[in-house]
Design a protein around this motif. Structure first.
Motif, PDB file in Angstrom:
ATOM      1  N   ALA A  61      32.912   4.845 -13.268  1.00 50.09           N
ATOM      2  CA  ALA A  61      32.840   5.510 -14.573  1.00 50.09           C
ATOM      3  C   ALA A  61      32.327   4.538 -15.627  1.00 50.09           C
ATOM      4  N   LYS A  62      32.804   3.312 -15.582  1.00 52.75           N
ATOM      5  CA  LYS A  62      32.391   2.284 -16.540  1.00 52.75           C
ATOM      6  C   LYS A  62      30.894   1.992 -16.406  1.00 52.75           C
ATOM      7  N   SER A  65      29.018   5.187 -17.821  1.00 56.23           N
ATOM      8  CA  SER A  65      29.172   5.444 -19.255  1.00 56.23           C
ATOM      9  C   SER A  65      28.882   4.231 -20.120  1.00 56.23           C
ATOM     10  N   GLU A  67      31.083   2.259 -21.154  1.00 57.21           N
ATOM     11  CA  GLU A  67      32.285   1.937 -21.917  1.00 57.21           C
ATOM     12  C   GLU A  67      33.103   0.894 -21.169  1.00 57.21           C
ATOM     13  N   SER A  71      40.110   3.390 -18.926  1.00 62.68           N
ATOM     14  CA  SER A  71      40.079   4.844 -18.858  1.00 62.68           C
ATOM     15  C   SER A  71      41.384   5.375 -18.308  1.00 62.68           C
ATOM     16  N   ASP A  87      37.999  10.759 -14.395  1.00 66.34           N
ATOM     17  CA  ASP A  87      38.250  10.010 -15.624  1.00 66.34           C
ATOM     18  C   ASP A  87      38.508  11.045 -16.709  1.00 66.34           C
ATOM     19  N   SER A  90      36.069  10.455 -19.988  1.00 68.89           N
ATOM     20  CA  SER A  90      34.616  10.683 -19.941  1.00 68.89           C
ATOM     21  C   SER A  90      34.212  11.929 -19.165  1.00 68.89           C
ATOM     22  N   PHE A  92      33.783  11.749 -15.985  1.00 68.31           N
ATOM     23  CA  PHE A  92      33.209  11.234 -14.744  1.00 68.31           C
ATOM     24  C   PHE A  92      34.153  11.583 -13.605  1.00 68.31           C
ATOM     25  N   ASN A 117      25.590  17.048 -20.385  1.00 70.28           N
ATOM     26  CA  ASN A 117      25.582  16.630 -21.787  1.00 70.28           C
ATOM     27  C   ASN A 117      24.139  16.352 -22.220  1.00 70.28           C
TER      28      ASN A 117
END
Length: 136
Positions: A61-62, A65, A67, A71, A87, A90, A92, A117
């Motif tokens: 996920a990191k 994204s 971020e 999370s 997640d 997000s 994800f 998105n």
């Protein structure tokens, strides 16, 4: 879910789908919490408390994204061998199994339900996969 090497023909087909549909699609992505609620209500999974799997989901996920904040990862087991991590921040999600054929329908379902998105709508592969899966 794409599970094999992409051919030039497939890529050309996806680019055609993208060009046909890109202007008619709008962002429709739901939140991670909404995806989690949908998943739990549809699949009735058991909780899967596995720190290694949570770390895999978090790192993936990191990477996607960008971020770096920690999370909120929820992890589940569907049946005996399909691991799903979501997640909650997000949206994800990660699906894996020793038998990938069993996990493909779950991944495809979550991908369609989550939606796209603004950034996704600029990616011809994601748009084409979404269009193909929503027609099934």
């Amino acid at each position: 879910m794409i599970t094999s090497e992409v051919t030039e023909k497939q890529l050309a087909e996806w680019q055609d789908i993208y060009m046909q549909k890109k202007d008619s699609l709008n962002p429709n992505r739901i939140s991670g919490r909404q995806l989690d609620e949908y998943f739990k209500s549809k699949y009735a999974p058991s909780y899967y408390d596995n720190d290694k799997f949570k770390e895999i989901v978090y790192q993936s996920a990191k990477e996607i994204s960008g971020e770096t904040a920690i999370s909120d990862i929820a992890t589940y087991l569907v049946g005996n061998n399909i691991c799903v991590g979501i997640d909650l921040k997000s949206g994800f999600f990660h699906v894996e199994s020793e038998n990938m054929e069993e996990s493909i329908p779950v991944w495809d379902d979550l991908f369609v339900k989550r939606g796209l998105n603004e950034a996704d709508l600029k990616n011809c592969v994601l748009v084409a996969q979404y269009v193909i899966l929503t027609k099934q």
